[in-house]
Scaffold this active site. Structure first.
Site, PDB file in Angstrom:
ATOM      1  N   ASP A  93     -13.438  14.357  -5.212  1.00  0.00           N
ATOM      2  CA  ASP A  93     -13.330  15.708  -5.852  1.00  0.00           C
ATOM      3  C   ASP A  93     -14.471  15.713  -6.812  1.00  0.00           C
ATOM      4  OD1 ASP A  93     -12.606  18.127  -7.025  1.00  0.00           O
ATOM      5  OD2 ASP A  93     -10.575  17.645  -6.418  1.00  0.00           O
TER       6      ASP A  93
ATOM      7  N   LYS B 196       1.020  -1.261  -0.080  1.00  0.00           N
ATOM      8  CA  LYS B 196      -0.172  -0.042   0.045  1.00  0.00           C
ATOM      9  C   LYS B 196       0.906   1.227   0.076  1.00  0.00           C
ATOM     10  CE  LYS B 196      -2.393   1.953   3.717  1.00  0.00           C
ATOM     11  NZ  LYS B 196      -2.961   3.163   3.802  1.00  0.00           N
TER      12      LYS B 196
ATOM     13  N   ASP C 138      -3.416   4.201  -1.859  1.00  0.00           N
ATOM     14  CA  ASP C 138      -4.519   4.752  -0.899  1.00  0.00           C
ATOM     15  C   ASP C 138      -4.752   6.074  -0.916  1.00  0.00           C
ATOM     16  OD1 ASP C 138      -6.489   4.973   1.122  1.00  0.00           O
ATOM     17  OD2 ASP C 138      -4.765   4.219   2.747  1.00  0.00           O
TER      18      ASP C 138
ATOM     19  N   THR D 274     -12.277   6.306  10.393  1.00  0.00           N
ATOM     20  CA  THR D 274     -12.513   5.768  11.697  1.00  0.00           C
ATOM     21  C   THR D 274     -12.080   6.890  12.766  1.00  0.00           C
ATOM     22  OG1 THR D 274     -10.381   4.724  11.303  1.00  0.00           O
ATOM     23  CG2 THR D 274     -12.293   3.493  11.320  1.00  0.00           C
TER      24      THR D 274
ATOM     25  N   ARG E 122       2.884  -1.152  10.831  1.00  0.00           N
ATOM     26  CA  ARG E 122       3.675  -1.046  11.766  1.00  0.00           C
ATOM     27  C   ARG E 122       4.109  -2.653  12.240  1.00  0.00           C
ATOM     28  NH1 ARG E 122       0.690   3.808  14.776  1.00  0.00           N
ATOM     29  NH2 ARG E 122      -1.100   2.566  13.630  1.00  0.00           N
TER      30      ARG E 122
ATOM     31  N   LYS F 141      -7.328   8.097  -1.180  1.00  0.00           N
ATOM     32  CA  LYS F 141      -8.780   8.545  -0.837  1.00  0.00           C
ATOM     33  C   LYS F 141      -9.360   9.448  -1.569  1.00  0.00           C
ATOM     34  CE  LYS F 141      -8.339   6.709   3.797  1.00  0.00           C
ATOM     35  NZ  LYS F 141      -6.907   6.421   3.899  1.00  0.00           N
TER      36      LYS F 141
HETATM   37  O1  C5P Z   1       0.453   0.446  11.098  1.00  0.00           O
HETATM   38  P1  C5P Z   1      -0.885  -0.045  11.033  1.00  0.00           P
HETATM   39  O2  C5P Z   1      -0.854  -1.395  10.678  1.00  0.00           O
HETATM   40  O3  C5P Z   1      -1.848   0.539  12.118  1.00  0.00           O
HETATM   41  O4  C5P Z   1      -1.409   0.594   9.589  1.00  0.00           O
HETATM   42  C1  C5P Z   1      -2.633   0.630   9.032  1.00  0.00           C
HETATM   43  C2  C5P Z   1      -2.799   1.288   7.752  1.00  0.00           C
HETATM   44  O5  C5P Z   1      -3.975   1.430   7.534  1.00  0.00           O
HETATM   45  C3  C5P Z   1      -2.179   2.829   7.720  1.00  0.00           C
HETATM   46  O6  C5P Z   1      -1.859   2.819   6.440  1.00  0.00           O
HETATM   47  C4  C5P Z   1      -3.460   3.474   7.733  1.00  0.00           C
HETATM   48  O7  C5P Z   1      -3.356   4.770   7.116  1.00  0.00           O
HETATM   49  C5  C5P Z   1      -4.417   2.668   7.223  1.00  0.00           C
HETATM   50  N1  C5P Z   1      -5.995   3.032   7.762  1.00  0.00           N
HETATM   51  C6  C5P Z   1      -6.017   2.529   9.184  1.00  0.00           C
HETATM   52  N2  C5P Z   1      -7.300   2.890   9.605  1.00  0.00           N
HETATM   53  C7  C5P Z   1      -8.356   3.099   8.888  1.00  0.00           C
HETATM   54  C8  C5P Z   1      -8.059   3.331   7.448  1.00  0.00           C
HETATM   55  C9  C5P Z   1      -7.041   3.323   6.909  1.00  0.00           C
HETATM   56  O8  C5P Z   1      -5.506   2.380  10.001  1.00  0.00           O
HETATM   57  N3  C5P Z   1      -9.498   3.277   9.127  1.00  0.00           N
END
Ligand code: C5P
Length: 231
Positions: A64, A32, A59, A118, A208, A61
């Site tokens: 527009d 991603k 991603d 979220t 992460r 989003k």
């Molecule tokens: O590091 P982590 O596993 O928390 O990353 C989750 C990924 O998913 C990040 O790139 C974040 O922007 C994305 N994301 C999220 N929650 C959402 C939508 C997207 O954590 N509701």
């Protein structure tokens, strides 16, 4: 379709991205690319991934006017992107324009819609003049997106089950995935790969827990085996 692991490349530069990908096994099929990395180095960040035959979830989003979003979808597809996010709140005309643009591409990308960020609470909804509950809003915008020809939705694993029942064919992309006992970070609605898959997720986004692990390859392998163990 076997659920796919998507590794979120939440890093600030192309150089950092190359380092991160280099530390991961070639078996990782999906990556991603989000706003941070794309704003830093632009479409050049996609090239090394395509050279490695990776699938790309872009991603950004998109939100527009219909024409602008349709053209952005076409341009992204021309870079070989496989999955793109749009905001369902952009409305029917925008969603239909995006879906139509994707269908016209030689190698059509799939589109998934974000229903509600979220990070927004019921109080934020009040400020925005939205009277529905957060979950009713997600369901209503999900229906709007799917009815408009969008292929799927981005959702927490906790809402995935309800969306799967409503939309049996939709792609369901779930972030917030952690192995049992894993570090939660700032994620509030986390779920294990097993739970997300049971709820009908087709794509699991993990950032992460893999990128910040001492051994990213081992962390990715642990998540892949958790996915496989569930099937
Ligand atoms: O590091 P982590 O596993 O928390 O990353 C989750 C990924 O998913 C990040 O790139 C974040 O922007 C994305 N994301 C999220 N929650 C959402 C939508 C997207 O954590 N509701």
């Amino acid at each position: 379709m076997e659920p796919a692991l998507i590794v979120a490349l939440d890093v600030p530069t192309l150089a950092e991205m190359e380092k991160a990908v280099h530390r991961l096994p070639d078996s990782i099929e999906w990556y991603k690319v989000g706003l941070e990395l794309f704003c830093a180095d632009g479409p050049a960040v996609l090239e090394p991934l395509k050279k490695r035959n990776k699938k790309i979830f872009l991603d950004l989003k998109l939100h527009d006017i219909p024409r602008t979003v349709a053209n952005a979808v076409k341009t992204a597809a021309s870079h070989g992107v496989d999955l793109i996010t749009v905001h369902a709140i952009g409305g029917r005309a925008m969603l239909e324009a995006a879906a139509g643009a994707a269908r016209e591409c030689i190698d059509p990308p799939k589109l998934v819609a974000v229903t509600t960020l979220t990070s927004l609470s019921q109080d934020d909804f009040k400020d925005l003049g939205i009277e529905r509950s957060v979950s009713d809003q997600a369901l209503a915008l999900g229906k709007l997106a799917i009815d408009s020809g969008i292929d799927g939705l981005v959702t927490s694993a906790h809402e995935a089950g309800a969306l799967r029942r409503e939309f049996p064919q939709a792609l369901l992309v779930t972030p917030g995935i952690r192995l049992p006992g894993g570090d939660v970070g700032d994620q509030k609605r986390i779920a294990t790969p097993a739970f997300a898959i049971q709820q009908g997720a087709t794509h699991l986004v993990v950032g992460r827990p893999i990128l910040q692990a001492d051994d990213p390859a081992a962390a990715a392998a642990a998540i892949c085996s958790n996915i496989k163990g569930t099937l």
